[in-house]
Design an enzyme around this catalytic site. Structure first.
Site, mmCIF file in Angstrom:
data_model
loop_
_atom_site.group_PDB
_atom_site.id
_atom_site.type_symbol
_atom_site.label_atom_id
_atom_site.label_comp_id
_atom_site.label_asym_id
_atom_site.label_seq_id
_atom_site.Cartn_x
_atom_site.Cartn_y
_atom_site.Cartn_z
ATOM 1 N N ASP A 163 52.036 51.848 19.029
ATOM 2 C CA ASP A 163 52.273 52.820 20.429
ATOM 3 C C ASP A 163 53.531 52.288 21.103
ATOM 4 O O ASP A 163 54.193 50.740 20.489
ATOM 5 C CB ASP A 163 51.130 52.389 21.620
ATOM 6 N N ARG A 164 54.235 52.744 22.450
ATOM 7 C CA ARG A 164 55.697 52.580 22.350
ATOM 8 C C ARG A 164 55.378 51.162 23.112
ATOM 9 O O ARG A 164 56.716 50.367 22.823
ATOM 10 C CB ARG A 164 55.633 53.114 24.436
#
Length: 294
Positions: A163-164
């Protein structure tokens, strides 16, 4: 073997940067800055590999046996045997003609799967925070492909996702067969994370995670979990093989903790050793062969 639970997850070298730099130079003397020969050598090797790949980029047409060989399935001689046996289709029709020329727009199928004449490329990236692990984004956010734009003349795809906000090791490749194998649940690829929590992890909660935490998909089982040697009790090492979405964050959230940083230090036997944050390298032949044997 049972799950590993202890005071130290592993030696701190897996999670901590290398030794501190040496002391300041003597006064009144200009410091000598040595040339990092190892770094120069690595850069040269990476450039040479890229140049070799660029030269092998397919032309407008290519012999079918070379097309198959370039896809990484087999050698040209073995490809000739596959063609003679009628096991290769071009645009929906079996082709048995030796020397058949394939156009770049043609669709070639072997064993029920489409193949491309690209040499397989495997790029290992140490992902920084703020990048998403997709090939494109409707919101124009930065993707991992922006970081490896110069790594290959071919289009690459991330193997799985981070994820980011998660940092660490991620593999990118144009090898669809390898991607499918490394992400399929049946292969249970090992992953190790360095987790930093908003507060100390209680020993009772650590034991609960080791036994398995129930999430929406079922019981989230970890292979091992422990405090990191020489670090505060809010820094945890966790090893697991399940690939559920944001599973590490959800495990700790379920027990009331907030994950402040999450760094993946190992994936399928590959580590981020000697790769600076935001940088990448091409896998060695030995590493690629090891992945193929998994």
């Amino acid at each position: 073997m049972g799950k590993r639970i202890g005071k130290s997850f592993d030696n701190s070298s897996k999670f901590v940067k290398g030794p501190a730099k040496s002391g300041a130079p003597k006064p009144y003397k200009k410091p000598f800055v040595p040339v990092d020969e190892a770094e120069k050598t690595r850069s040269f090797v990476q450039k040479r590999r890229f140049d070799k790949l660029a030269k092998e980029t397919p032309k407008e047409s290519i012999r079918l046996n070379k097309y198959i060989a370039n896809s990484g399935i087999c050698s040209r001689r073995e490809a000739d045997d596959l063609i003679m046996q009628g096991l290769v289709e071009v645009n929906g029709k079996p082709v048995t003609e030796m020397g058949y020329q394939v156009q770049k727009t043609d669709r070639v199928v072997f064993d029920g799967q489409g193949i491309t004449p690209e040499k397989p490329v495997y790029v290992l990236l140490n992902k920084p925070k703020g990048y998403i692990s997709t090939t494109k984004d409707d919101k124009a956010r930065k993707t991992v492909l922006d970081l490896v734009a110069n790594a290959s003349p071919y289009r690459l795809f991330p193997v799985g996702r981070l994820d980011r906000s998660t940092t660490g090791v991620i593999l990118l490749t144009n090898d669809g067969h390898m991607t499918k194998k490394l992400t399929h649940p049946s292969f249970a690829m090992k992953k190790i994370y360095h987790v930093t929590l908003d507060r100390k992890l209680d020993r009772t909660d650590l034991n609960m995670i080791a036994e398995g935490i129930r999430l929406e998909e079922g019981i989230a089982e970890v292979d091992s979990i422990s405090y990191i040697e020489g670090k505060p009790k809010n820094e945890i090492g966790i090893e697991l093989s399940i690939g559920w979405n944001r599973v590490v964050r959800r495990i700790f959230t379920k027990l009331g903790y907030e994950v402040e940083t999450l760094d993946r230090v190992l994936f399928a036997g590959l580590t981020k050793k000697n790769i600076k944050r935001g940088h990448w390298r091409i896998l060695t032949d030995l590493e690629v062969n090891t992945l193929k044997m998994i």
